[in-house]
Write a protein that holds these residues in place. Sequence first.
Motif: not given
Length: 329
Positions: A249-257
Amino acid sequence: MFVLWSALVVGMVPSVASAAESVADTTEIDHALLWGRDIDQISAVMAVKLGFQVRPGRSAGGVANRYVRMADRSYLEVFGLQRANAELDPGMQADQASLRGGAGSRTFGLRSSILDQAHKFLQQQAFVPTPIFTASRTDPDGDGPASPPRWRLFAFEPQPLSSHLFFIDYAALDATPGRVSDERIAPQHPNGAEALTGLWLLSSDADADRRQFERMGFPTAIPVRLSHIAARGYCVPVGHKRIFALQPDGPGAAADALRNGGRQVLGLSIAVADLDLAKRRVERGYETELARYRGALGDAFLAPSQDDLGLLIEFHAFSQAAACTEAAG
């Protein structure tokens, strides 16, 4: 003829609905499979940094495993390769193809007390479960060739979810003195862990996983947003526990993973008896201060375990039936 056909269709609907309800009512989260870079590395992280008791497993074919067992029979199974040409079953091969020797989780199991009925129902729902596999009759941890196999399971080909799923059930083993002692000792964790209560499945399409869970007999999905990892999706009740189908949901830990590792089990939820004690334990292990927050399963904190384990571990206050909140973190 039309009237007869209509009557047959109408008669089938309650049967399918009843079968789906039976599967949902008899299914729980059983365990998650975690791969480390090697067995000593992942065992040390689980014990020293996170405060779990890590129990011995077996070493076979170049693969070693260990266990983190909980009081409610759920557990974590940790693996490590011991050599380059290790003998891998199809599930392990699929995990390693994704992980490429790194740490992380791609597979989890659901425990079903009506395994044969669940297998039949999922076939009727147009899934493709594998045949039911069993533990060897000479399994050193079983009761011998004359007794039922220690476990039975089936997986899927192709897989229905973004992470690999299998269904499993276990035989009731003889209550030997050694087993009674092990069952009493194994769930005693320095960090106060009580249960594996949640799995976080990460993909680019959380709604696709939600729809598949609905076809499997788990129709209730609550929208959630986990702001602390910048993810949104659905919380799916499975028995008294929860599976989170998430997407960034936007830039952050989930997107990086997702960018770095693709579809995966991004995190685990662990209920603990004393949240402050668990937090202090993990803070000492990682030599850093951690923040508490209101998570989807209640008061919680997030262990900074992603570099070590390839996934996040959220500890939350223990609750018999953890409810999902629509927005968390």
